[in-house]
Every structure is written in structure tokens, then in C-alpha cells.
Design an enzyme around this catalytic site. Structure first.
Site, PDB file in Angstrom:
ATOM      1  N   GLU A 125       7.119 -21.627   8.257  1.00 31.33           N
ATOM      2  CA  GLU A 125       7.567 -20.740   9.333  1.00 31.33           C
ATOM      3  C   GLU A 125       8.628 -21.385  10.226  1.00 31.33           C
ATOM      4  O   GLU A 125       9.243 -20.707  11.054  1.00 31.33           O
ATOM      5  CB  GLU A 125       6.380 -20.306  10.194  1.00 31.33           C
ATOM      6  CG  GLU A 125       5.777 -21.394  11.054  1.00 31.33           C
ATOM      7  CD  GLU A 125       4.693 -20.850  11.968  1.00 31.33           C
ATOM      8  OE1 GLU A 125       4.850 -21.017  13.179  1.00 31.33           O
ATOM      9  OE2 GLU A 125       3.720 -20.246  11.471  1.00 31.33           O
ATOM     10  N   GLU A 133       0.804  -1.221   0.000  1.00 32.96           N
ATOM     11  CA  GLU A 133       0.000   0.000   0.000  1.00 32.96           C
ATOM     12  C   GLU A 133       0.841   1.277   0.000  1.00 32.96           C
ATOM     13  O   GLU A 133       0.312   2.367  -0.237  1.00 32.96           O
ATOM     14  CB  GLU A 133      -0.943  -0.008   1.204  1.00 32.96           C
ATOM     15  CG  GLU A 133      -2.065  -1.042   1.061  1.00 32.96           C
ATOM     16  CD  GLU A 133      -2.960  -1.131   2.287  1.00 32.96           C
ATOM     17  OE1 GLU A 133      -2.580  -0.608   3.351  1.00 32.96           O
ATOM     18  OE2 GLU A 133      -4.045  -1.737   2.175  1.00 32.96           O
TER      19      GLU A 133
END
Length: 270
Positions: free
Chosen positions: A110, A79
């Protein structure tokens, strides 16, 4: 270590509650998040300052994380170009398991403590850059390993976690610890912890971009004009700054490609 993000919910028998009651209780829990973030403001400020300093010197901001935390970093990074008109590689979000993990979880991604640093190599990372690890639990090996490697190579490191005294915070030079508490659905850290992380990310990137001059007054003068809504907004901004009529302001905006450039050209021509 005892994880507050894994504490039992303050509510029970959720499946027996009507929708209105569920929504009220979720909202009640969400109200506590901003107060938890407030307690971490000094830590957020310290992280903002080092990111701003490094970016002024030509560095970049990297987010690394897994699952929800990784997705939130990718969202914030993606963004920044449309909002502040910065190059796409100024703020980079990296998620364990690669971009495919944005939509579909990658099993055990992860748990690889070496992979984050390897993932960052595609961006020619260097010691001017800052790496911020995002991990609700503060125990994610992908993030811990990435921050350790970044430290060893002279980068500045920060983190956004939702437990006190976590391994991730112990590795980060500039830790941000927001204790959001027990989740409404026990352990579902996409809820309060995710909201806390999103709030901190909003604060971090927005404050850094303001410090770097990407906002004027209170307006996004460098935003990308990528749709009609933003063109209309930009036209109004040019009108407000210059006093021009709508057609002239729109023409100047189209010619220059940004609100900042349009206003600057108008002022230079006066």
C-alpha cells in the site's frame, strides 16, 4: 491530521468481558454506521451520477484499494456480473499487491504511490472510465497515487473514506466521506469502517446498475443462472411475469438463458 478511525475505543478491558457483553457492545457500535452513511448521501449521489454518465458512454468503474478496503472493492466488483448480468470487465476491483493479497497481506504494497496506475494499465484504462479509491484512513499512498494519475489522464475520480479532510478525499473529484468513528477494537478498521465502506459500495453499484436498466421492477432480470437456486428463482420470476406454469417457464428460461430474454420472447409471441 487527526484520524477518527484511530481514536481510542469507547470500551476498555475487553479481555475481561464475557462473550455476551462483547457482542452487545459491538452491535451497539455497528448501529451507528448506517447513520454515518446517511450523512454522506449527497456525496454518494454525486458519485453515482458521474459513474452512471460515464458507463452510459462506454466507460467502466474501477475500484482501487489496499488491505480490507481493497478486498471490499474486489468483492463488490466480482458480484456485479452474477447479480446484474454485466460483462466481467464493467466493474473491476484492483488490490495493492495483486490478487494474492486478497487472501494474504502483502507487506508494504500500500506504500507504493506509483503502482496503482501501473496496475490499471492491464485494463487499457481510458478517459471514459471512473476510478474510485477505497481507503478507511484516507491516507493510503497506493490510492492517492492512483487517483492523482487518473486525474492527470482525464478520468473521473471518487473515493470512499472514513475520515474528514483526508489526502485521498483531497485528490478525488467526487469524495464520499463516512465518519464511522472509533472502532470497538482501536484501529481495527475492518469493523465499523469496513461496514461503512461495504454499505456505500452496495449503494453505489446497485444504484448505478438500476440506472443502467439492469433491474426491472425490483427483480434481477439479468442475473446469471449459475446454480439451481438461481434457476429456481428465475423460473418463479418468469412465472410471475407471464402466468406460465412452472414447467413451461423453466423450459423457456433454459432456452433463452435469462429472465429478461424469456419474458421478452413470451411477450413477442403473444
Amino acid at each position: 491530521m487527526a484520524l477518527t478511525t484511530e481514536k481510542e475505543s469507547n470500551y476498555n478491558n475487553l479481555e475481561q468481558m464475557p462473550a455476551g457483553e462483547l457482542l452487545k457492545h459491538i452491535n451497539d457500535e455497528d448501529k451507528t454506521v448506517a447513520l454515518a452513511v446517511e450523512k454522506a448521501l449527497p456525496q454518494i449521489e454525486a458519485l453515482v451520477n458521474v459513474v452512471t454518465e460515464r458507463m452510459r458512454a462506454g466507460g467502466r468503474l474501477f475500484y482501487i484499494g489496499a488491505g480490507t478496503s481493497g478486498r471490499l472493492g474486489v468483492v463488490d466488483a466480482s458480484e456485479c456480473p452474477p447479480t446484474f448480468g454485466v460483462p466481467f470487465d464493467w466493474v473491476v476491483g484492483i488490490i495493492a499487491g495483486g490478487d494474492g493479497a486478497i487472501r494474504k497481506a502483502v507487506e508494504f504494497a500500500e506504500d507504493d504511490a506509483r503502482q496503482a496506475w501501473l496496475d490499471m494499465q492491464a485494463y487499457h484504462i481510458n478517459n471514459k472510465d471512473v476510478v474510485v479509491g477505497i481507503a478507511a484512513s484516507g491516507t493510503t499512498p497506493y490510492v492517492i497515487g492512483g487517483l492523482k494519475a487518473a486525474n492527470e489522464h482525464g478520468l473521473a475520480t471518487g473515493c470512499i473514506v472514513c475520515n474528514i479532510g483526508s489526502p485521498v478525499a483531497g485528490v478525488a473529484q467526487y469524495p464520499v466521506e463516512v465518519v464511522s468513528g472509533a472502532e470497538f477494537v482501536t484501529g481495527s478498521t475492518r469493523m465499523k469502517a469496513g461496514t461503512a465502506q461495504k454499505m456505500v459500495l452496495n449503494m453505489l453499484s446497485t444504484t448505478v446498475m438500476i440506472q443502467l436498466g439492469r433491474v426491472k421492477g425490483h427483480k434481477m432480470v439479468d442475473m446469471q443462472l449459475s446454480n439451481n437456486k438461481l434457476i429456481d428463482r428465475g423460473t418463479r420470476m418468469v412465472m410471475n411475469e407471464t402466468g406460465l406454469d412452472e414447467a413451461t417457464a423453466a423450459g423457456l428460461l433454459k432456452e433463452t438463458g435469462s429472465v429478461r430474454k424469456a419474458v421478452d420472447k413470451y411477450l413477442q409471441g403473444k
